[in-house]
Enzyme design. Structure first.
Site, PDB file in Angstrom:
ATOM      1  N   HIS A 189       0.838  -1.185   0.000  1.00  0.00           N
ATOM      2  CA  HIS A 189       0.000   0.000   0.000  1.00  0.00           C
ATOM      3  C   HIS A 189       0.885   1.252   0.000  1.00  0.00           C
ATOM      4  CE1 HIS A 189      -3.761  -2.217   1.751  1.00  0.00           C
ATOM      5  NE2 HIS A 189      -3.306  -2.754   0.644  1.00  0.00           N
ATOM      6  N   GLU A 192       1.454   3.683   2.138  1.00  0.00           N
ATOM      7  CA  GLU A 192       2.282   3.993   3.300  1.00  0.00           C
ATOM      8  C   GLU A 192       3.551   3.137   3.315  1.00  0.00           C
ATOM      9  OE1 GLU A 192      -2.096   4.214   4.673  1.00  0.00           O
ATOM     10  OE2 GLU A 192      -0.882   3.153   3.181  1.00  0.00           O
ATOM     11  N   THR A 214     -26.547  10.938 -31.058  1.00  0.00           N
ATOM     12  CA  THR A 214     -25.409  10.044 -30.836  1.00  0.00           C
ATOM     13  C   THR A 214     -25.099   9.200 -32.061  1.00  0.00           C
ATOM     14  OG1 THR A 214     -26.855   8.317 -29.953  1.00  0.00           O
ATOM     15  CG2 THR A 214     -25.917   9.882 -28.378  1.00  0.00           C
ATOM     16  N   ALA A 250     -29.754   8.079 -38.146  1.00  0.00           N
ATOM     17  CA  ALA A 250     -30.929   7.218 -38.041  1.00  0.00           C
ATOM     18  C   ALA A 250     -30.602   5.775 -38.411  1.00  0.00           C
ATOM     19  CB  ALA A 250     -32.046   7.755 -38.929  1.00  0.00           C
ATOM     20  N   SER A 307     -22.223   6.007 -36.263  1.00  0.00           N
ATOM     21  CA  SER A 307     -21.798   6.939 -35.218  1.00  0.00           C
ATOM     22  C   SER A 307     -20.305   7.193 -35.202  1.00  0.00           C
ATOM     23  CB  SER A 307     -22.220   6.405 -33.847  1.00  0.00           C
ATOM     24  OG  SER A 307     -21.573   5.174 -33.569  1.00  0.00           O
ATOM     25  N   TRP A 319     -17.068   8.800 -36.864  1.00  0.00           N
ATOM     26  CA  TRP A 319     -16.876   9.302 -35.508  1.00  0.00           C
ATOM     27  C   TRP A 319     -17.541  10.664 -35.402  1.00  0.00           C
ATOM     28  CZ3 TRP A 319     -15.119   5.772 -32.274  1.00  0.00           C
ATOM     29  CH2 TRP A 319     -14.290   4.760 -32.761  1.00  0.00           C
ATOM     30  N   ASP A 330     -21.671  -1.476 -34.149  1.00  0.00           N
ATOM     31  CA  ASP A 330     -20.322  -0.906 -34.227  1.00  0.00           C
ATOM     32  C   ASP A 330     -19.190  -1.907 -34.037  1.00  0.00           C
ATOM     33  OD1 ASP A 330     -21.585   1.540 -34.517  1.00  0.00           O
ATOM     34  OD2 ASP A 330     -21.429   2.056 -32.393  1.00  0.00           O
ATOM     35  N   LEU A 344     -13.839  -2.059 -26.790  1.00  0.00           N
ATOM     36  CA  LEU A 344     -14.053  -1.667 -25.390  1.00  0.00           C
ATOM     37  C   LEU A 344     -12.816  -1.800 -24.514  1.00  0.00           C
ATOM     38  CD1 LEU A 344     -17.640  -2.883 -24.409  1.00  0.00           C
ATOM     39  CD2 LEU A 344     -16.922  -0.713 -25.423  1.00  0.00           C
ATOM     40  N   GLY A 388     -25.893   2.115 -26.431  1.00  0.00           N
ATOM     41  CA  GLY A 388     -26.803   2.811 -27.314  1.00  0.00           C
ATOM     42  C   GLY A 388     -27.953   3.440 -26.561  1.00  0.00           C
TER      43      GLY A 388
END
Length: 359
Positions: free
Chosen positions: A45, A47, A159, A162, A166, A168, A198, A202, A291
């Site tokens: 940690h 400390e 976003t 239609a 998306s 970019w 898309d 991720l 989405g």
């Protein structure tokens, strides 16, 4: 303490699920002699790292002051208690930004230091320390992660077109900034609709990171294509489903993909139950890039803690909204938000907004 906070920020993407903690040791003569931050889970940690840093230079910490951004732990987990390490080192004073919300600590570390005759001051930069660990506090206090919903929108709030296109809407700088927020998260979540439209990865690519977040897909009927990039790594992938399909589940599990059934109403995934499960898995921050349908479901359920919205200086006209919900009967029924931060990133705006607490 400011320097300790800067050190704590260096633990982002390193120490999850542990909190991000920084520590600075100042000698009795007023000189900084030790610095450190939390390492990977199971490692030292902050400390202990600062004490080791001081020892490496031959500095004497006895009678010195320790500045730490979170209360030193007082329990045996994967590592020995930091409070005992400070007592053994003979420091004279400890300045703590914030008490640890972990029920295993919750003031016990401070009490142990005081019993040993060490002066303890509590409170400086508490807000900054909490913000840095907002997900850890959420998991400790609510047993679920802090949910950050990220979206890239046009100036007229679209976003995607239609037809679902998306990529970019925002520029390169905003996309890199978005990856820095992915790095903060223990998990990144999307819906199967976004996977079909898309085929996202991720993962964290645009900024350096030690660990990749868990990748999660909400897929009620297990419609995800076997070749979806989100399933391919690096790191692990997890799917939440609602409708049992033994064949599809077995095919995914043979590829090492975990499938969790969390059925809710209308054969949809129980989103609140999913968050509870993620909290039990040690996820502090959940970063959502989904989405309009899944976003809308999260908004309607009141499960979004923060909106991270990048606004591009362009108009798209007809297209998909940030979140599909409503219609509302009155403007008084709107989801009320407050702006936490507004900044320019490249040619785009970055807005951080949070729900206004109910009365």
């Amino acid at each position: 303490m400011r320097e300790a906070l800067d050190l704590a920020a260096q633990a982002i993407g390193v120490c999850e699920p542990n909190p991000r903690v920084g520590c600075v040791i100042v000698s009795a003569a007023g000189r900084v002699i030790g610095r450190g931050h939390t390492q990977e889970a199971g490692g030292p940690h902050a400390e202990v790292m600062a004490l080791r840093d001081a020892a490496a230079s031959g500095a004497d910490v006895r009678g010195g002051t320790v500045y730490v951004t979170l209360e030193p732990c007082s329990h045996h987990g994967r590592t020995p208690p930091c409070s005992q390490a400070l007592v053994a080192a003979g420091v004279g004073r400890v300045v703590v930004a914030l008490a640890d919300p972990n029920p295993l600590v919750a003031g016990a570390g401070i009490a142990e230091l005081r019993r040993a005759g060490i002066a303890v001051d509590l409170g400086p930069f508490a807000d900054e320390a909490r913000e840095l660990n907002i997900g850890f506090f959420s998991r400790m206090e609510r047993a679920r992660p802090w949910v950050r919903l990220k979206a890239a929108v046009s100036l007229d709030g679209r976003t995607a077109l239609a037809n679902g296109a998306s990529q970019w809407i925002t520029g390169d700088a905003a996309r890199t900034d978005g990856h820095a927020f992915r790095k903060r998260a223990g998990a990144v979540l999307t819906g199967v609709g976004t996977v079909l439209d898309d085929d996202p990865r991720l993962d964290v690519r645009r900024v350096p990171t030690t660990h990749q977040p868990l990748r999660i897909v909400v897929d009620s009927r297990l419609d995800i294509p076997p070749g979806a990039r989100v399933l391919a790594g690096p790191g692990k992938a997890l799917i939440y489903a609602a409708v049992p399909d033994a064949d599809r589940r077995a095919a995914l599990e043979r590829r090492g993909i975990e499938v969790v059934l969390r059925p809710g109403p209308n054969d949809k995934v129980d989103l609140a139950g999913m968050l509870a499960d993620l909290g039990a898995r040690g996820i502090n921050e959940l970063h959502v890039e989904a989405g309009h349908k899944l976003n809308g479901s999260l908004v309607k359920a009141g499960l979004v803690d923060e909106y991270l919205v990048y606004v591009a200086p362009k108009l798209l006209g007809t297209g998909r909204e940030l979140a599909l919900f409503g219609p509302l009967a009155s403007l008084d029924d709107a989801v009320a938000l407050r702006f936490v931060d507004i900044d320019r990133v490249g040619d785009d705006l970055r807005i951080l907004a949070r729900p206004v607490p109910s009365a």
